[in-house]
Design a protein around this motif. Structure first.
Motif, PDB file in Angstrom:
ATOM      1  N   GLN A 156      10.731  24.915  17.374  1.00  5.48           N
ATOM      2  CA  GLN A 156      11.017  25.683  15.700  1.00  5.48           C
ATOM      3  C   GLN A 156       9.286  25.509  15.122  1.00  5.48           C
ATOM      4  OE1 GLN A 156      12.635  28.486  16.949  1.00  5.48           O
ATOM      5  NE2 GLN A 156      12.967  29.304  15.085  1.00  5.48           N
ATOM      6  N   GLN A 157       8.598  24.823  15.850  1.00  2.88           N
ATOM      7  CA  GLN A 157       7.198  25.039  15.095  1.00  2.88           C
ATOM      8  C   GLN A 157       6.722  26.078  14.443  1.00  2.88           C
ATOM      9  OE1 GLN A 157       7.182  20.865  14.160  1.00  2.88           O
ATOM     10  NE2 GLN A 157       9.138  21.837  14.481  1.00  2.88           N
ATOM     11  N   GLY A 158       5.515  25.954  14.306  1.00  3.03           N
ATOM     12  CA  GLY A 158       4.596  27.250  14.108  1.00  3.03           C
ATOM     13  C   GLY A 158       3.108  27.241  14.151  1.00  3.03           C
ATOM     14  N   GLN A 159       2.648  27.935  14.335  1.00  4.75           N
ATOM     15  CA  GLN A 159       1.088  28.121  14.329  1.00  4.75           C
ATOM     16  C   GLN A 159       0.661  29.653  13.708  1.00  4.75           C
ATOM     17  OE1 GLN A 159      -0.015  27.385  18.398  1.00  4.75           O
ATOM     18  NE2 GLN A 159      -1.071  29.952  18.082  1.00  4.75           N
ATOM     19  N   PHE A 160      -0.441  29.465  13.698  1.00  8.27           N
ATOM     20  CA  PHE A 160      -1.244  31.089  12.604  1.00  8.27           C
ATOM     21  C   PHE A 160      -2.571  30.828  12.991  1.00  8.27           C
ATOM     22  CE2 PHE A 160      -0.502  30.106   7.623  1.00  8.27           C
ATOM     23  CZ  PHE A 160      -0.451  29.011   8.078  1.00  8.27           C
ATOM     24  N   HIS A 161      -2.971  32.313  12.124  1.00 11.89           N
ATOM     25  CA  HIS A 161      -4.858  32.621  11.881  1.00 11.89           C
ATOM     26  C   HIS A 161      -4.755  32.450  10.456  1.00 11.89           C
ATOM     27  CE1 HIS A 161      -8.622  33.818  12.057  1.00 11.89           C
ATOM     28  NE2 HIS A 161      -8.942  33.685  12.807  1.00 11.89           N
ATOM     29  N   ILE A 162      -4.847  30.872   9.989  1.00 16.58           N
ATOM     30  CA  ILE A 162      -5.165  30.818   8.328  1.00 16.58           C
ATOM     31  C   ILE A 162      -6.136  31.913   7.471  1.00 16.58           C
ATOM     32  CG2 ILE A 162      -7.714  29.442   8.486  1.00 16.58           C
ATOM     33  CD1 ILE A 162      -4.589  29.443   6.191  1.00 16.58           C
ATOM     34  N   ILE A 163      -7.117  32.559   8.061  1.00 12.30           N
ATOM     35  CA  ILE A 163      -7.468  33.815   7.983  1.00 12.30           C
ATOM     36  C   ILE A 163      -7.491  34.563   7.173  1.00 12.30           C
ATOM     37  CG2 ILE A 163     -10.036  34.173   6.699  1.00 12.30           C
ATOM     38  CD1 ILE A 163     -10.382  31.566   7.066  1.00 12.30           C
ATOM     39  N   LYS A 164      -6.519  34.836   8.446  1.00 11.48           N
ATOM     40  CA  LYS A 164      -5.281  36.190   9.163  1.00 11.48           C
ATOM     41  C   LYS A 164      -4.884  36.427   7.878  1.00 11.48           C
ATOM     42  CE  LYS A 164      -6.947  37.747  13.399  1.00 11.48           C
ATOM     43  NZ  LYS A 164      -6.775  37.926  14.767  1.00 11.48           N
ATOM     44  N   TYR A 165      -4.041  35.162   7.249  1.00 10.39           N
ATOM     45  CA  TYR A 165      -2.566  34.878   6.921  1.00 10.39           C
ATOM     46  C   TYR A 165      -3.458  34.931   5.258  1.00 10.39           C
ATOM     47  CZ  TYR A 165       1.490  32.608   4.470  1.00 10.39           C
ATOM     48  OH  TYR A 165       2.030  32.705   3.649  1.00 10.39           O
ATOM     49  N   LEU A 166      -4.348  34.456   4.876  1.00  8.54           N
ATOM     50  CA  LEU A 166      -4.676  34.375   3.496  1.00  8.54           C
ATOM     51  C   LEU A 166      -5.929  35.285   3.074  1.00  8.54           C
ATOM     52  CD1 LEU A 166      -6.156  31.171   2.519  1.00  8.54           C
ATOM     53  CD2 LEU A 166      -4.296  31.720   2.753  1.00  8.54           C
ATOM     54  N   ASN A 167      -6.034  36.885   4.512  1.00  4.55           N
ATOM     55  CA  ASN A 167      -6.760  37.462   3.495  1.00  4.55           C
ATOM     56  C   ASN A 167      -5.443  38.820   3.215  1.00  4.55           C
ATOM     57  OD1 ASN A 167      -8.891  37.762   4.122  1.00  4.55           O
ATOM     58  ND2 ASN A 167      -9.395  38.447   6.266  1.00  4.55           N
ATOM     59  N   GLY A 168      -4.235  38.636   4.373  1.00  6.89           N
ATOM     60  CA  GLY A 168      -2.784  39.575   3.912  1.00  6.89           C
ATOM     61  C   GLY A 168      -2.105  38.863   2.020  1.00  6.89           C
ATOM     62  N   LEU A 169      -2.327  37.549   1.967  1.00  2.00           N
ATOM     63  CA  LEU A 169      -2.047  37.103   1.012  1.00  2.00           C
ATOM     64  C   LEU A 169      -2.557  37.875  -0.407  1.00  2.00           C
ATOM     65  CD1 LEU A 169      -0.612  33.935   0.831  1.00  2.00           C
ATOM     66  CD2 LEU A 169       0.858  35.798   0.813  1.00  2.00           C
ATOM     67  N   ALA A 170      -3.752  37.557  -0.110  1.00  2.00           N
ATOM     68  CA  ALA A 170      -4.914  38.245  -1.465  1.00  2.00           C
ATOM     69  C   ALA A 170      -4.464  39.908  -1.255  1.00  2.00           C
ATOM     70  CB  ALA A 170      -6.004  37.693  -0.625  1.00  2.00           C
ATOM     71  N   ARG A 171      -4.686  40.169  -0.179  1.00  2.00           N
ATOM     72  CA  ARG A 171      -4.173  41.627  -0.999  1.00  2.00           C
ATOM     73  C   ARG A 171      -2.117  42.353  -1.168  1.00  2.00           C
ATOM     74  NH1 ARG A 171      -5.538  41.843   5.089  1.00  2.00           N
ATOM     75  NH2 ARG A 171      -7.642  42.672   5.019  1.00  2.00           N
ATOM     76  N   ALA A 172      -1.650  41.253  -1.098  1.00  2.00           N
ATOM     77  CA  ALA A 172      -0.206  41.169  -1.438  1.00  2.00           C
ATOM     78  C   ALA A 172      -0.491  41.076  -2.804  1.00  2.00           C
ATOM     79  CB  ALA A 172       0.949  40.245  -1.360  1.00  2.00           C
ATOM     80  N   ILE A 173      -0.924  40.259  -3.478  1.00  2.00           N
ATOM     81  CA  ILE A 173      -1.977  39.140  -4.692  1.00  2.00           C
ATOM     82  C   ILE A 173      -2.004  40.425  -5.490  1.00  2.00           C
ATOM     83  CG2 ILE A 173      -2.527  37.792  -6.498  1.00  2.00           C
ATOM     84  CD1 ILE A 173      -2.513  35.202  -3.909  1.00  2.00           C
TER      85      ILE A 173
END
Length: 516
Positions: free
Chosen positions: A183-200
């Motif tokens: 149950q570890q994880g990975q992601f694409h950091i830039i895609k993730y932060l793009n999404g957080l910025a839109r949400a903010i």
């Protein structure tokens, strides 16, 4: 919403794989007028944007100030592992913080992965997030007892699903004896932060880029002042800038700056079982796959390691060592597309800091000392600071308190060693330069020269033109070193960095190298 383009804004000359494999980052303008907010967050990496997002969900009006672009600092130079297999090991954490402290460390990093997964689901962020196993394995001459000791400590810390295996059974890589962390994880950091910025932005938050905070003053409200003498007043300020610029001394005696290296090489799809892999030496290596979309017929294998204290080794040579190790262990690599480096802060007692800034207003918070776990610590730090601002109890508060003092032998030795190195670095004020004259500096490189009583950071650009500025870091006066990989001036004392022309890249310094 802002317009979406992709400026090449990053904290070094090298390009991480993330910036070349993601949609354009959102672009926001600079702050142009005084404003107010409930909370000001300084820094738009994972810690800053997660803090802003979580507070926005609580109905707080948040303003984010970033002196570059989103993820243009050290967040964009990650390899984006999401793990509760902590690199300082549970056997060590148990000795330093007791059984309860080790358990809380495991719990908090696991909760951070859960929070990232929840954010992805709630905001429908397409960022290649996935759960997968992680494997801790030995080098060829490793002692299996190290794994058995860590297994027992991980179980005592509550990670009872961790298990010992004679081999991971992975396609394309024989680990030998290892521990499996599920149950570890990975992601694409830039895609993730793009999404957080839109949400903010959708929450009503504001993000201002190319806006440099120079001062934090007051207490109720707190006032953040920028280079343009604009002000943002708020009830709380969170400094999430990798290393805090607002703390001149205290925090910088409790953590040391390290350079770390990474590369991304092409491997055929299916050539390696997707998982997180880490070995046990110090410094250690860490491995994962970044899956590429069609029509690419390959994936990228991301490998990091070869860490060393800032200014104490040759960056080009350490990156070459990493490439040698990668090719020896993964002959599937057909081509290396990306090579880069980053900077991490290593706390003297192994755990990062998140909470109220020492010797400061109770309304000023910091998140720093992420070590090799910036993605999870940046997230759990945001969760903790959110609770402190909202006056909610949080069981992790004491564990990550920036004011904590750990009196065990090991962190005390680290504290003494780190600060002894700083004292040694100050001796460079009276030594000769790196070279005798500017004629010895090749185009595209730099060196420190002595000019009488002063030291001068001298850069010769690719066209042969010389550029000079003071070699004295404006933070606490150490002599900067030339980084031949990132074409930057790096301070070995506390990790401040400047570009080839002396312009500030990262703190704790908060101004450029002085002009000559």
């Amino acid at each position: 919403m802002p317009a979406f383009t992709d400026p090449a804004s990053t904290s070094g000359a090298t390009t991480p794989s993330w910036l070349a494999t993601a949609p354009a980052r959102p672009v926001f303008g600079p702050l142009r007028a005084n404003t107010t907010a409930d909370v000001v967050v300084i820094g738009a990496g994972i810690a800053g944007l997660t803090t802003a997002y979580l507070l926005g969900r609580e109905g707080k009006k948040v303003v984010v100030l970033e002196d570059g672009e989103i993820a243009s600092g050290e967040t964009g130079r990650t390899t984006a592992h999401l793990s509760n297999a902590l690199d300082d090991r549970y056997a060590v954490l148990e000795k330093l913080f007791g059984a309860d402290g080790a358990r809380l460390a495991a719990e908090s990093h696991g909760a951070a992965i859960d929070q990232i997964e929840k954010n992805v689901a709630d905001e429908r962020i397409d960022c290649d997030f996935r759960r997968l196993d992680g494997y801790l394995f030995l080098p060829k001459d490793g002692d299996p007892q190290e794994l058995h000791d860590e297994l027992a400590a991980a179980h005592r810390a509550g990670l009872t699903a961790v298990e010992f295996l004679p081999d991971a059974g992975a396609e394309g890589f024989a680990t030998g004896p290892c521990l499996r962390f599920p149950q570890q994880g990975q992601f694409h950091i830039i895609k993730y932060l793009n999404g957080l910025a839109r949400a903010i932005v959708s929450q009503g938050g504001e993000i201002f880029t190319h806006t440099h905070a120079t001062d934090i003053s007051g207490s109720s409200p707190v006032c953040v002042t920028t280079t343009e003498q604009l002000e943002v007043r708020a009830q709380a300020v969170v400094v999430a800038t990798n290393t805090p610029f607002n703390d001149r001394v205290v925090m910088h005696t409790k953590q040391a700056p390290y350079r770390t290296y990474a590369l991304a090489g092409r491997i055929p799809k299916g050539a390696l079982t997707p998982a997180l892999y880490w070995d046990t030496p110090d410094p250690y290596h860490y491995i994962r796959i970044q899956e590429m979309d069609a029509p690419a017929g390959y994936d990228l294998l991301l490998i990091g390691g070869e860490d060393h204290k800032v200014g104490e080794d040759d960056p080009q040579a350490r990156l070459a060592c990493l490439e040698d190790w990668a090719r020896a262990h993964f002959p599937q690599i057909t081509k290396i597309d990306f090579r880069w480096s980053g900077e991490v802060l290593e706390p003297d007692d192994s755990l990062a800091y998140a909470g109220r800034n020492p010797l400061d207003s109770d309304q000023v918070y910091i998140i720093t000392g992420d070590s090799g776990h910036g993605m999870t610590h940046g997230t759990l730090g945001a969760m903790l600071v959110r609770d402190l601002i909202l006056d909610r109890p949080n069981p992790w508060e004491a564990l990550y308190d920036p004011n904590r003092v750990t009196l065990a032998k090991e962190p005390l030795q680290e504290f003494i060693s780190h600060n002894a190195v700083v004292v040694k670095d100050y001796a460079e004020l009276v030594t000769s330069g790196d070279v005798a004259s500017a004629e010895e500096i090749a185009p595209g490189s730099g060196a420190v020269l002595r000019h009488g009583l002063t030291k001068v950071a001298t850069y010769r650009d690719p066209e042969g033109q010389l550029h000079e500025c003071s070699a004295i870091c404006p933070h606490l006066g150490c002599v900067v070193h030339w980084n031949n990989l990132e074409s930057s001036w790096d301070c070995p004392c506390h990790g401040s960095r400047f570009d080839a022309l002396g312009r500030l890249l990262m703190g704790p310094a908060n101004s450029d190298l002085a002009t000559i």
